[in-house]
Design a protein around this motif. Structure first.
Motif, PDB file in Angstrom:
ATOM      1  N   ALA A 133       3.375  -1.843  -2.383  1.00 14.60           N
ATOM      2  CA  ALA A 133       2.962  -0.570  -2.968  1.00 14.60           C
ATOM      3  C   ALA A 133       4.161   0.142  -3.566  1.00 14.60           C
ATOM      4  O   ALA A 133       5.311  -0.158  -3.255  1.00 14.60           O
ATOM      5  CB  ALA A 133       2.303   0.314  -1.910  1.00 14.60           C
ATOM      6  N   ARG A 134       3.853   1.089  -4.426  1.00  9.57           N
ATOM      7  CA  ARG A 134       4.851   2.006  -4.983  1.00  9.57           C
ATOM      8  C   ARG A 134       4.405   3.413  -4.610  1.00  9.57           C
ATOM      9  O   ARG A 134       3.239   3.774  -4.774  1.00  9.57           O
ATOM     10  CB  ARG A 134       4.921   1.871  -6.499  1.00  9.57           C
ATOM     11  CG  ARG A 134       5.899   2.853  -7.167  1.00  9.57           C
ATOM     12  CD  ARG A 134       5.939   2.692  -8.699  1.00  9.57           C
ATOM     13  NE  ARG A 134       6.354   1.350  -9.069  1.00  9.57           N
ATOM     14  CZ  ARG A 134       5.577   0.458  -9.720  1.00  9.57           C
ATOM     15  NH1 ARG A 134       4.350   0.787 -10.068  1.00  9.57           N
ATOM     16  NH2 ARG A 134       6.032  -0.735 -10.008  1.00  9.57           N
ATOM     17  N   VAL A 135       5.340   4.197  -4.125  1.00  7.75           N
ATOM     18  CA  VAL A 135       5.053   5.595  -3.810  1.00  7.75           C
ATOM     19  C   VAL A 135       6.052   6.461  -4.568  1.00  7.75           C
ATOM     20  O   VAL A 135       7.243   6.164  -4.612  1.00  7.75           O
ATOM     21  CB  VAL A 135       5.079   5.864  -2.286  1.00  7.75           C
ATOM     22  CG1 VAL A 135       6.456   5.641  -1.690  1.00  7.75           C
ATOM     23  CG2 VAL A 135       4.584   7.261  -1.970  1.00  7.75           C
ATOM     24  N   GLU A 141       5.144  14.729 -10.275  1.00 10.94           N
ATOM     25  CA  GLU A 141       4.020  13.841  -9.949  1.00 10.94           C
ATOM     26  C   GLU A 141       4.115  13.349  -8.516  1.00 10.94           C
ATOM     27  O   GLU A 141       5.176  13.359  -7.897  1.00 10.94           O
ATOM     28  CB  GLU A 141       4.003  12.641 -10.910  1.00 10.94           C
ATOM     29  CG  GLU A 141       5.259  11.800 -10.857  1.00 10.94           C
ATOM     30  CD  GLU A 141       5.293  10.722 -11.925  1.00 10.94           C
ATOM     31  OE1 GLU A 141       4.253  10.432 -12.535  1.00 10.94           O
ATOM     32  OE2 GLU A 141       6.368  10.140 -12.125  1.00 10.94           O
ATOM     33  N   GLY A 142       2.973  12.905  -8.024  1.00 11.45           N
ATOM     34  CA  GLY A 142       2.900  12.304  -6.705  1.00 11.45           C
ATOM     35  C   GLY A 142       1.771  11.298  -6.701  1.00 11.45           C
ATOM     36  O   GLY A 142       0.641  11.631  -7.030  1.00 11.45           O
ATOM     37  N   TYR A 143       2.089  10.032  -6.366  1.00  7.54           N
ATOM     38  CA  TYR A 143       1.034   9.030  -6.324  1.00  7.54           C
ATOM     39  C   TYR A 143       1.458   7.841  -5.469  1.00  7.54           C
ATOM     40  O   TYR A 143       2.623   7.634  -5.182  1.00  7.54           O
ATOM     41  CB  TYR A 143       0.635   8.565  -7.721  1.00  7.54           C
ATOM     42  CG  TYR A 143       1.716   7.856  -8.506  1.00  7.54           C
ATOM     43  CD1 TYR A 143       1.880   6.477  -8.414  1.00  7.54           C
ATOM     44  CD2 TYR A 143       2.559   8.559  -9.350  1.00  7.54           C
ATOM     45  CE1 TYR A 143       2.854   5.826  -9.135  1.00  7.54           C
ATOM     46  CE2 TYR A 143       3.548   7.913 -10.079  1.00  7.54           C
ATOM     47  CZ  TYR A 143       3.691   6.539  -9.963  1.00  7.54           C
ATOM     48  OH  TYR A 143       4.670   5.898 -10.678  1.00  7.54           O
ATOM     49  N   LEU A 144       0.448   7.087  -5.062  1.00 11.64           N
ATOM     50  CA  LEU A 144       0.612   5.819  -4.367  1.00 11.64           C
ATOM     51  C   LEU A 144      -0.186   4.808  -5.160  1.00 11.64           C
ATOM     52  O   LEU A 144      -1.347   5.071  -5.522  1.00 11.64           O
ATOM     53  CB  LEU A 144       0.070   5.905  -2.950  1.00 11.64           C
ATOM     54  CG  LEU A 144      -0.049   4.567  -2.210  1.00 11.64           C
ATOM     55  CD1 LEU A 144       1.316   4.133  -1.674  1.00 11.64           C
ATOM     56  CD2 LEU A 144      -1.049   4.656  -1.087  1.00 11.64           C
ATOM     57  N   GLU A 145       0.410   3.658  -5.447  1.00  9.99           N
ATOM     58  CA  GLU A 145      -0.341   2.593  -6.106  1.00  9.99           C
ATOM     59  C   GLU A 145       0.009   1.267  -5.460  1.00  9.99           C
ATOM     60  O   GLU A 145       1.138   1.042  -5.052  1.00  9.99           O
ATOM     61  CB  GLU A 145      -0.062   2.569  -7.602  1.00  9.99           C
ATOM     62  CG  GLU A 145       1.345   2.193  -7.996  1.00  9.99           C
ATOM     63  CD  GLU A 145       1.549   2.177  -9.504  1.00  9.99           C
ATOM     64  OE1 GLU A 145       0.561   2.097 -10.265  1.00  9.99           O
ATOM     65  OE2 GLU A 145       2.717   2.248  -9.924  1.00  9.99           O
ATOM     66  N   PHE A 146      -1.016   0.428  -5.360  1.00 10.80           N
ATOM     67  CA  PHE A 146      -0.817  -0.925  -4.870  1.00 10.80           C
ATOM     68  C   PHE A 146      -0.352  -1.772  -6.034  1.00 10.80           C
ATOM     69  O   PHE A 146      -0.886  -1.665  -7.137  1.00 10.80           O
ATOM     70  CB  PHE A 146      -2.108  -1.478  -4.270  1.00 10.80           C
ATOM     71  CG  PHE A 146      -2.606  -0.685  -3.086  1.00 10.80           C
ATOM     72  CD1 PHE A 146      -1.813  -0.531  -1.964  1.00 10.80           C
ATOM     73  CD2 PHE A 146      -3.852  -0.096  -3.108  1.00 10.80           C
ATOM     74  CE1 PHE A 146      -2.255   0.222  -0.879  1.00 10.80           C
ATOM     75  CE2 PHE A 146      -4.305   0.632  -2.021  1.00 10.80           C
ATOM     76  CZ  PHE A 146      -3.504   0.781  -0.908  1.00 10.80           C
ATOM     77  N   ILE A 147       0.632  -2.627  -5.804  1.00 13.19           N
ATOM     78  CA  ILE A 147       1.166  -3.476  -6.871  1.00 13.19           C
ATOM     79  C   ILE A 147       1.254  -4.912  -6.365  1.00 13.19           C
ATOM     80  O   ILE A 147       1.141  -5.177  -5.176  1.00 13.19           O
ATOM     81  CB  ILE A 147       2.556  -2.982  -7.339  1.00 13.19           C
ATOM     82  CG1 ILE A 147       3.545  -2.905  -6.172  1.00 13.19           C
ATOM     83  CG2 ILE A 147       2.455  -1.649  -8.032  1.00 13.19           C
ATOM     84  CD1 ILE A 147       4.936  -2.515  -6.573  1.00 13.19           C
ATOM     85  N   GLY A 148       1.478  -5.814  -7.261  1.00  9.15           N
ATOM     86  CA  GLY A 148       1.723  -7.175  -6.845  1.00  9.15           C
ATOM     87  C   GLY A 148       0.657  -8.082  -7.209  1.00  9.15           C
ATOM     88  O   GLY A 148       0.421  -9.148  -7.141  1.00  9.15           O
TER      89      GLY A 148
END
Length: 148
Positions: A133-135, A141-148
């Motif tokens: 993930a990337r936080v 801005e503020g976000y969490l995303e799943f990556i990979g």
């Protein structure tokens, strides 16, 4: 798209790593037991780095301080890129210590976001252990995303 109340402790956060964590009241009880295989997992995936996440149900601020120090001294935070800690469902303190101070004083060298949207208090993200993930959290801005 909703304003958040995330509190950056030790600066802005922009990190990627493997998610690992859960309810801190449960996790603290396995430190040093035969069920604690955390350091083996960390060594296996150390090149990826880690983003720890903790849901705090009703732990006091003093308990959070002590538990984070236990994790740190047990080696759980080696290779850590960031720590995210959710909103406390039932906040409590015995000494008037603020949760933010408990985190800052125990994790002085780790980027951390407090009041993150996970755990028992809504809104909350679903976190997936082992997912990359990337936080990001800063004034823009503020976000969490799943990556990979």
């Amino acid at each position: 798209n909703t304003p958040n109340e995330w509190i950056n402790i030790n600066g802005d956060v922009c990190e990627e790593g493997i998610l690992i964590g859960g309810c801190i009241e449960v996790l603290k009880d396995i430190i040093g037991t035969k069920f604690d295989k955390t350091n083996e997992f960390l060594e296996k995936y150390k090149d990826e780095g880690f983003i720890w996440y903790f849901d705090v149900f009703s732990m006091t601020s003093e308990g959070l301080y002590n538990t984070l120090l236990q994790f740190k001294n047990a080696g759980w935070f080696k290779y850590t890129k960031a720590v995210v800690i959710g909103k406390v469902c039932f906040p409590n303190t015995f000494t008037d210590m603020k949760y933010e101070d408990a985190i800052k004083n125990s994790l002085e060298d780790v980027k951390c976001i407090f009041n993150f949207d996970i755990g028992h208090v809504k809104p909350s993200f679903t976190m997936i252990n082992g997912m990359k993930a990337r936080v990001v959290s800063n004034t823009e801005e503020g976000y969490l995303e799943f990556i990979g």
